[in-house]
Design a protein around this motif. Structure first.
Motif, PDB file in Angstrom:
ATOM      1  N   VAL A  78      -6.835   5.407  -3.309  1.00 58.49           N
ATOM      2  CA  VAL A  78      -5.986   4.367  -2.474  1.00 58.49           C
ATOM      3  C   VAL A  78      -5.849   3.043  -3.002  1.00 58.49           C
ATOM      4  O   VAL A  78      -4.875   2.538  -3.304  1.00 58.49           O
ATOM      5  N   LEU A  85      -7.515   4.376   3.361  1.00 55.99           N
ATOM      6  CA  LEU A  85      -7.068   3.036   3.391  1.00 55.99           C
ATOM      7  C   LEU A  85      -7.844   2.130   4.491  1.00 55.99           C
ATOM      8  O   LEU A  85      -8.297   1.043   4.289  1.00 55.99           O
ATOM      9  N   THR A 132       0.844  -1.181   0.018  1.00 52.51           N
ATOM     10  CA  THR A 132       0.069   0.042  -0.058  1.00 52.51           C
ATOM     11  C   THR A 132       0.921   1.237   0.035  1.00 52.51           C
ATOM     12  O   THR A 132       0.329   2.418  -0.391  1.00 52.51           O
ATOM     13  N   LYS A 149      -3.447   3.036  -5.663  1.00 56.62           N
ATOM     14  CA  LYS A 149      -2.036   2.852  -5.292  1.00 56.62           C
ATOM     15  C   LYS A 149      -1.599   1.429  -4.922  1.00 56.62           C
ATOM     16  O   LYS A 149      -0.328   1.267  -4.866  1.00 56.62           O
ATOM     17  N   ASP A 199      -3.348   9.441   3.398  1.00 55.46           N
ATOM     18  CA  ASP A 199      -4.178   8.428   2.973  1.00 55.46           C
ATOM     19  C   ASP A 199      -4.585   7.437   3.764  1.00 55.46           C
ATOM     20  O   ASP A 199      -5.371   6.562   3.621  1.00 55.46           O
ATOM     21  N   ILE A 237       1.288   3.002   2.282  1.00 54.95           N
ATOM     22  CA  ILE A 237       0.369   3.979   3.155  1.00 54.95           C
ATOM     23  C   ILE A 237       0.629   3.668   4.634  1.00 54.95           C
ATOM     24  O   ILE A 237       0.424   2.350   5.069  1.00 54.95           O
TER      25      ILE A 237
END
Length: 429
Positions: free
Chosen positions: A408, A278, A266, A411, A274, A268
Motif C-alpha cells: 500500500v 491502508l 492512494t 502505491k 487494500d 484506494i
C-alpha cells in the motif's frame, strides 16, 4: 465481536435500515439524503439544513420546535451537511428517550416519528417559498460560518490544499458553500431546490436502539413516503490525475505558525481489498501519537506543534497535517517525506503493527458504542455501494500483514504540498 444486526429493506422509495441494539437507552432516527457534489447546489444544501431547523407548519419558530423537543423528554434534533468522496450528504437526526424506560408513555415513539416527518416534509413555508426573514437571517449565519474558515488556519490550509489538489474534481467543493453564491438564492429558489431534493436524492433512514424491528418498520414506512421508486444515485467515477512531480503551493499571510500540509493519492477506497492495509498504514504513519510522523517530526526533532495524517475513505486521498515554525519548512518537509520512505521500505516492526491494529480496532469499537458513530460507520457501505460490515472491517484489519502495508505504501504518490507561512519567510521555492 460487535454483533451488529442491520436489517435493510426498500420501501416507499427509500432504504430503511433498522439496527436493534440494547447498548443505548435512547432511540435514534437518522435520515440521510445523498446527491452528487455540485457547485450549482452545494451552497443551497448548506443553507437548507439551517433553514429546516428554524420551524415547521405546526411549530412555526425555533422556540416552539424546541418546546416540542423538550416535551419528548429532551429529544435532540440536529442537521448537518458533509461530503464523502464525490457525494454530498444532508443528515437529519432525531434522538429521543426509549419509551420502555418511561412508565405510561407509550406514545413517545409515535410522536417522535411524527415530529421528524414534520421537520422533513412540512417545514415552515408559504406559497411555495420559505419565509424571507428566516432565509435572510440564515444567509447571514452561513456567511459567518464560511468566513470563519479563514480564521481557522488549519482548516483554511486544508481547504486550499484541496482547491489546488482537486482543482478539476468534485471533491474540491467546499461543503459549507460559497459566499458569492448566497445572493442569488431566494426563498422561492431554495424551496424549489428543497422539493427536488426530496424527489431526487437517495434517501436512507436509520433507526437504532432497543426497538421491535417489525413495529418500527411499519411506523417509519408510513411516515416517509415518496411518489416514485427509490433513486439510487449513480456511482461517480472521476479519473485521477498523476503528476511526475508534486506541485508545491506556497501562500503567505500575517501568521506566526506555518501550516504544512501534504496531499497523497492512494487510489484506494472503502470497497477495495487494500482498504484494510491502508487503515493500518495510516495508523503507523500518522494516525496516532505512536506514529512515525508524531515521533519523528514532533518528538525527536521538535519541528511541529502537531503532525498527523488521515485518509479519505471514498476518494482515495491521504493527508498530512503539520503546524511548524516558518523557518523550519524545508527541514520539516524533508523529515515528513523521509517517514513515507521509511514506510515504503518496511522499516517498522511486527510489534508496532500489532499495537497499531489494536488502536484501530479499539477506535472502531468506541465508534460503535455511540449511536451516531455506529450509523456513520454503517453508512460507509451505502456511499461505497458495497457490503462491508464493521465485523468484516475489524477482521480485515486483524489479517493485514507487513507485506500488505508495504505494498500500500508503495502505491501512494505525493500530489500536492501546500504551505501557508509568514509573509516575511524565505522558502527558497
Amino acid at each position: 465481536m460487535i454483533g451488529t444486526n442491520e436489517n435493510i429493506m426498500e420501501a416507499n422509495g427509500f432504504y430503511l435500515h433498522t439496527v436493534p441494539t440494547k447498548k443505548f437507552k435512547t432511540i435514534s432516527i437518522t435520515a440521510k439524503f445523498k446527491a452528487p457534489l455540485s457547485r450549482e447546489t452545494i451552497t443551497q444544501r448548506a443553507l437548507l439544513q439551517q433553514v429546516l431547523q428554524q420551524g415547521t407548519q405546526s411549530f412555526p419558530d425555533r422556540s416552539a420546535l424546541q418546546m416540542k423537543l423538550d416535551s419528548l423528554y429532551g429529544a435532540v434534533l440536529t442537521m448537518d451537511s458533509s461530503k464523502k468522496g464525490d457525494y454530498h450528504m444532508m443528515t437529519v437526526r432525531l434522538e429521543t428517550a426509549n419509551q420502555k424506560f418511561i412508565s405510561d408513555e407509550s406514545a413517545i415513539m409515535d410522536e417522535t416519528i411524527e415530529l421528524l416527518k414534520e421537520v422533513v416534509y412540512n417545514p415552515l413555508s408559504e406559497n411555495n417559498a420559505f419565509i424571507p426573514s428566516v432565509v435572510a437571517r440564515e444567509k447571514d449565519t452561513l456567511k459567518q460560518k464560511i468566513n470563519a474558515v479563514t480564521d481557522d488556519k488549519m482548516r483554511f490550509a486544508n481547504m486550499r490544499l484541496l482547491d489546488e489538489m482537486c482543482s478539476d474534481e468534485r471533491y474540491r467543493l467546499h461543503v459549507q458553500g460559497y459566499e458569492e453564491d448566497l445572493e442569488a438564492i431566494t426563498p422561492e429558489s431554495l424551496y424549489a431546490y428543497y422539493r427536488s431534493m426530496l424527489r431526487e436524492d437517495q434517501l436512507d433512514v436509520y433507526v437504532s436502539g432497543d426497538v421491535d424491528v417489525n413495529a418500527m418498520e411499519t411506523k417509519i414506512k408510513s411516515a416517509f413516503m415518496r411518489d416514485e421508486e427509490q433513486n439510487s444515485v449513480a456511482v461517480i467515477t472521476e479519473s485521477m490525475k498523476k503528476q511526475d512531480h508534486p506541485q508545491v503551493i506556497i501562500e503567505k499571510q500575517n501568521i506566526q505558525q506555518a501550516k504544512l500540509h501534504f496531499g497523497y493519492r492512494t487510489n484506494i477506497a472503502f470497497g477495495d481489498d487494500d482498504y484494510f492495509a491502508l487503515h493500518v498504514f495510516n495508523g503507523l504513519f500518522g494516525g496516532f501519537p505512536s506514529s512515525k510522523l508524531f515521533i519523528n517530526v514532533r518528538e525527536k526533532n521538535s519541528l511541529a506543534y502537531y503532525a498527523a495524517s488521515r485518509f479519505e475513505s471514498h476518494k482515495g486521498l491521504l493527508f498530512v497535517f503539520s503546524g511548524i515554525a516558518p523557518k523550519d519548512y524545508q527541514q520539516a518537509r524533508d523529515i515528513i517525506e523521509q517517514q513515507m520512505d521509511v514506510m515504503k521500505n518496511g522499516d517498522f516492526t511486527e510489534e508496532e503493527m500489532a499495537n497499531t491494529k489494536e488502536l484501530i480496532i479499539n477506535q472502531l469499537l468506541e465508534t460503535m458504542d455511540n449511536s451516531k458513530g455506529m450509523i456513520e460507520l454503517l453508512y460507509q457501505q451505502v456511499v461505497a455501494d458495497t457490503e462491508r460490515s464493521p465485523e468484516t472491517l475489524i477482521e480485515g484489519i486483524q489479517n493485514v500483514s507487513k507485506d500488505d502495508v508495504i505494498q500500500v505504501a508503495n502505491k501512494l504518490y505525493l500530489d500536492t504540498i501546500y504551505l501557508l507561512t509568514n509573509e516575511g519567510t524565505d522558502t527558497d521555492e
